[in-house]
Design a protein around this motif. Structure first.
Motif, PDB file in Angstrom:
ATOM      1  N   ILE A  88      17.050  24.722  -5.743  1.00  0.00           N
ATOM      2  CA  ILE A  88      17.728  23.468  -6.071  1.00  0.00           C
ATOM      3  C   ILE A  88      19.234  23.697  -6.230  1.00  0.00           C
ATOM      4  N   ALA A  89      19.614  24.809  -6.851  1.00  0.00           N
ATOM      5  CA  ALA A  89      21.037  25.121  -7.034  1.00  0.00           C
ATOM      6  C   ALA A  89      21.736  25.333  -5.698  1.00  0.00           C
ATOM      7  N   GLN A  90      21.096  26.040  -4.778  1.00  0.00           N
ATOM      8  CA  GLN A  90      21.674  26.254  -3.456  1.00  0.00           C
ATOM      9  C   GLN A  90      21.832  24.931  -2.717  1.00  0.00           C
ATOM     10  N   ALA A  91      20.799  24.087  -2.783  1.00  0.00           N
ATOM     11  CA  ALA A  91      20.877  22.783  -2.127  1.00  0.00           C
ATOM     12  C   ALA A  91      22.002  21.944  -2.723  1.00  0.00           C
ATOM     13  N   ALA A  92      22.145  21.979  -4.048  1.00  0.00           N
ATOM     14  CA  ALA A  92      23.200  21.215  -4.708  1.00  0.00           C
ATOM     15  C   ALA A  92      24.581  21.701  -4.289  1.00  0.00           C
ATOM     16  N   ALA A  93      24.762  23.011  -4.219  1.00  0.00           N
ATOM     17  CA  ALA A  93      26.064  23.561  -3.809  1.00  0.00           C
ATOM     18  C   ALA A  93      26.416  23.129  -2.389  1.00  0.00           C
ATOM     19  N   MET A  94      25.446  23.197  -1.485  1.00  0.00           N
ATOM     20  CA  MET A  94      25.702  22.760  -0.106  1.00  0.00           C
ATOM     21  C   MET A  94      26.012  21.270  -0.058  1.00  0.00           C
ATOM     22  N   TYR A  95      25.268  20.482  -0.831  1.00  0.00           N
ATOM     23  CA  TYR A  95      25.493  19.034  -0.884  1.00  0.00           C
ATOM     24  C   TYR A  95      26.917  18.733  -1.363  1.00  0.00           C
ATOM     25  N   ILE A  96      27.337  19.425  -2.415  1.00  0.00           N
ATOM     26  CA  ILE A  96      28.662  19.186  -2.997  1.00  0.00           C
ATOM     27  C   ILE A  96      29.777  19.613  -2.043  1.00  0.00           C
ATOM     28  N   LEU A  97      29.616  20.790  -1.445  1.00  0.00           N
ATOM     29  CA  LEU A  97      30.667  21.303  -0.563  1.00  0.00           C
ATOM     30  C   LEU A  97      30.871  20.429   0.670  1.00  0.00           C
TER      31      LEU A  97
ATOM     32  N   VAL B  65      20.803  17.721 -11.129  1.00  0.00           N
ATOM     33  CA  VAL B  65      20.131  18.823 -10.436  1.00  0.00           C
ATOM     34  C   VAL B  65      19.062  19.386 -11.369  1.00  0.00           C
ATOM     35  N   ALA B  66      17.809  19.143 -11.043  1.00  0.00           N
ATOM     36  CA  ALA B  66      16.707  19.604 -11.889  1.00  0.00           C
ATOM     37  C   ALA B  66      15.403  19.445 -11.129  1.00  0.00           C
ATOM     38  N   GLY B  67      14.428  20.289 -11.457  1.00  0.00           N
ATOM     39  CA  GLY B  67      13.133  20.185 -10.812  1.00  0.00           C
ATOM     40  C   GLY B  67      12.054  20.876 -11.605  1.00  0.00           C
TER      41      GLY B  67
ATOM     42  N   LEU C 270      20.256  12.348  -7.192  1.00  0.00           N
ATOM     43  CA  LEU C 270      19.286  13.297  -7.740  1.00  0.00           C
ATOM     44  C   LEU C 270      18.945  14.338  -6.681  1.00  0.00           C
ATOM     45  N   ILE C 271      19.041  15.618  -7.072  1.00  0.00           N
ATOM     46  CA  ILE C 271      18.607  16.726  -6.222  1.00  0.00           C
ATOM     47  C   ILE C 271      17.458  17.409  -6.947  1.00  0.00           C
ATOM     48  N   THR C 272      16.276  17.379  -6.329  1.00  0.00           N
ATOM     49  CA  THR C 272      15.075  17.904  -6.976  1.00  0.00           C
ATOM     50  C   THR C 272      14.126  18.421  -5.908  1.00  0.00           C
TER      51      THR C 272
ATOM     52  N   ALA D 231       9.616  15.011  -7.227  1.00  0.00           N
ATOM     53  CA  ALA D 231       9.977  13.694  -6.710  1.00  0.00           C
ATOM     54  C   ALA D 231       8.762  12.776  -6.654  1.00  0.00           C
ATOM     55  N   GLU D 232       7.661  13.287  -6.134  1.00  0.00           N
ATOM     56  CA  GLU D 232       6.434  12.490  -6.077  1.00  0.00           C
ATOM     57  C   GLU D 232       5.974  12.099  -7.474  1.00  0.00           C
ATOM     58  N   LEU D 233       6.039  13.047  -8.398  1.00  0.00           N
ATOM     59  CA  LEU D 233       5.603  12.788  -9.760  1.00  0.00           C
ATOM     60  C   LEU D 233       6.469  11.712 -10.417  1.00  0.00           C
ATOM     61  N   LEU D 234       7.767  11.743 -10.168  1.00  0.00           N
ATOM     62  CA  LEU D 234       8.668  10.730 -10.716  1.00  0.00           C
ATOM     63  C   LEU D 234       8.292   9.339 -10.226  1.00  0.00           C
ATOM     64  N   LEU D 235       7.983   9.238  -8.948  1.00  0.00           N
ATOM     65  CA  LEU D 235       7.603   7.942  -8.385  1.00  0.00           C
ATOM     66  C   LEU D 235       6.284   7.460  -8.975  1.00  0.00           C
ATOM     67  N   GLN D 236       5.344   8.360  -9.168  1.00  0.00           N
ATOM     68  CA  GLN D 236       4.064   7.989  -9.767  1.00  0.00           C
ATOM     69  C   GLN D 236       4.249   7.559 -11.221  1.00  0.00           C
ATOM     70  N   MET D 237       5.050   8.317 -11.978  1.00  0.00           N
ATOM     71  CA  MET D 237       5.253   8.013 -13.391  1.00  0.00           C
ATOM     72  C   MET D 237       5.987   6.698 -13.588  1.00  0.00           C
ATOM     73  N   SER D 238       6.830   6.335 -12.624  1.00  0.00           N
ATOM     74  CA  SER D 238       7.608   5.098 -12.746  1.00  0.00           C
ATOM     75  C   SER D 238       6.833   3.886 -12.247  1.00  0.00           C
TER      76      SER D 238
END
Length: 329
Positions: free
Chosen positions: A95-104, A271-273, A293-295, A300-307
Motif C-alpha cells: 500500500i505504501a509503494q502504491a501511495a508513493a507512486m500515486y503521489i509522485l 493509506v491503510a489496509g 483512499l488507497i487500500t 475495499a470489498e469489506l468496506l462496501l459490505q459494511m456500508s
C-alpha cells in the motif's frame, strides 16, 4: 518511404521502446532525436491508429469496478486498490509503494505535501524520498518527530522536512497549549493549509497500533477508548463508528492537526489496509476526512459490505473476457 509511412514507423518504434522496453519519454526523446512533446504525439498516434491496443486483464477490470464503487459510495475524488493481501508487513509495504507512486504522478515539482503519523505513512515517506526525481517538501501533520525521520534504506533522501518540533502527546492540556503557542510549532501549523495534498494513515484498535508500540498510549488506554466506542484513529484523533472524535481528555493533550481542519484540506489521501482496520477506515470515510483512499482489494470489498452495499462483484476467476480499455498511459 513517404512522410506518412515514416511517421507510422516512428510511432511503432516509439511505442515499442515505451511499452516493451520500458524506456521513459525522455529516454526516447534522446534516442530518436525528437522533442518529448513529439514522443507524446507519436504515442497518441500509435494508440489512435491501432498500432498499439490496450486490454485490461480480468483482475484489473475487477479492481476498477471496486474502485468506482468506493468513489460513488463514499463521495471520493479517487480510489486505488492494490491486489491481494498477504501478511501485514507485506500489505503495508504494498500500500505504501502504491501511495508513493500515486503521489509522485500527481505532485508538481517542489510541491509541499503534508504527511501524518503512523507506520504506513512512514513507509510512504521513505518511498517518496528515494523515488522523487526532484526534492519534495514534507510538512508533518502531528508532533512526534522520530516517526517522520528516514530509515536506514533512504540513502538518497530527496525531501525537505518541515517537522513540528514537539511530542505527539503531552502530559496536560496546559502544557499542550503552551507548546502549541511556541513560534516554531505555530509556524509549521500555518504551513499545513497551504500544502497541495495530505497523506494520512488510519489506525486500528489493536495492540499492534503504532501509538501503542511507541509507548504513547498503553493497552489500558486502548481498553478505555474501546469502551467509549472508539473504532480507530486518524492523526491520533480517536473516532467512533460515525467518524466523530471521542475522548476530550485525550484530545486536550494532543499535538495534531484538528479533525475539523483535516476535513477542510484539499486532496487528503488515506493509506491503510487489512480487514482489522476496516471499521477504522469506514469511520474515517463516514466522517468525511478523506478525498482519496488507497487500500487493498479485500478491505475495499469489506468496506462496501459494511456500508450496506451488496457485493455483486465478479472476482477475477468469474469475470468474462478481457475488457478493452479506452486509453492507456
Amino acid at each position: 518511404m513517404n512522410r506518412s509511412e515514416y511517421e507510422r514507423a516512428l510511432a511503432v518504434k516509439t511505442a515499442w521502446y515505451y511499452y516493451i522496453e520500458n524506456y521513459t519519454q525522455q529516454d526516447i526523446s534522446r534516442l530518436l532525436g525528437v522533442s518529448r512533446a513529439k514522443v507524446i504525439a507519436l504515442l497518441e498516434r500509435a494508440r489512435q491508429t491501432g498500432v498499439i491496443q490496450f486490454t485490461i486483464r480480468q483482475e484489473g477490470a475487477y479492481r476498477m469496478q471496486v474502485e468506482q464503487s468506493l468513489i460513488a459510495r463514499f463521495h471520493l475524488s479517487d480510489a486505488f486498490v492494490v491486489p491481494g493481501a498477504g501478511t501485514l508487513p507485506n500489505l503495508k509495504e504494498s500500500i505504501a509503494q502504491a501511495a508513493a507512486m500515486y503521489i509522485l504522478r500527481r505532485a508538481e515539482p517542489n510541491a509541499f505535501i503534508n504527511i501524518g503519523y503512523g507506520d504506513t505513512t512512514s513507509r510512504v515517506l521513505n518511498h517518496l524520498a528515494t523515488a522523487a526525481e526532484s526534492p519534495l517538501n514534507v510538512v508533518s501533520l502531528t508532533g512526534g518527530v522520530n516517526c517522520y525521520l528516514p530509515d536506514n534504506r533512504s540513502s538518497v533522501f530527496s525531501a525537505h522536512l518541515y517537522l513540528i518540533p514537539a511530542p505527539l502527546m503531552l502530559s496536560s492540556r496546559e502544557l499542550r497549549d503552551s507548546m502549541r503557542q511556541e513560534p516554531g510549532v505555530d509556524e509549521i501549523f500555518r504551513m499545513i493549509p497551504l500544502s497541495s495534498m495530505s497523506v494520512v494513515g488510519i489506525g486500528g484498535m489493536d495492540d499492534e497500533a503504532t501509538i501503542v508500540k511507541n509507548g504513547i498510549l498503553t493497552k489500558n488506554d486502548f481498553t478505555l477508548l474501546r469502551m467509549q466506542g472508539g473504532v480507530g484513529d486518524i492523526l491520533s484523533h480517536f473516532l467512533d463508528k460515525n467518524g466523530v472524535p471521542i475522548s476530550p481528555s485525550l484530545e486536550q493533550r494532543l499535538i495534531s492537526t484538528p479533525p475539523e481542519l483535516l476535513r477542510r484540506l484539499d486532496n487528503v489521501i488515506g493509506v491503510a489496509g487489512g480487514p482489522d482496520k476496516a471499521a477504522a477506515i469506514l469511520a474515517a470515510l463516514q466522517g468525511g476526512y478523506l478525498d482519496v483512499l488507497i487500500t487493498d482489494a479485500e478491505t475495499a470489498e469489506l468496506l462496501l459490505q459494511m456500508s450496506g452495499q451488496e457485493g455483486g462483484f465478479e472476482g477475477p476467476e468469474e469475470a468474462g473476457e478481457d475488457l478493452p480499455a479506452g486509453h492507456g498511459t
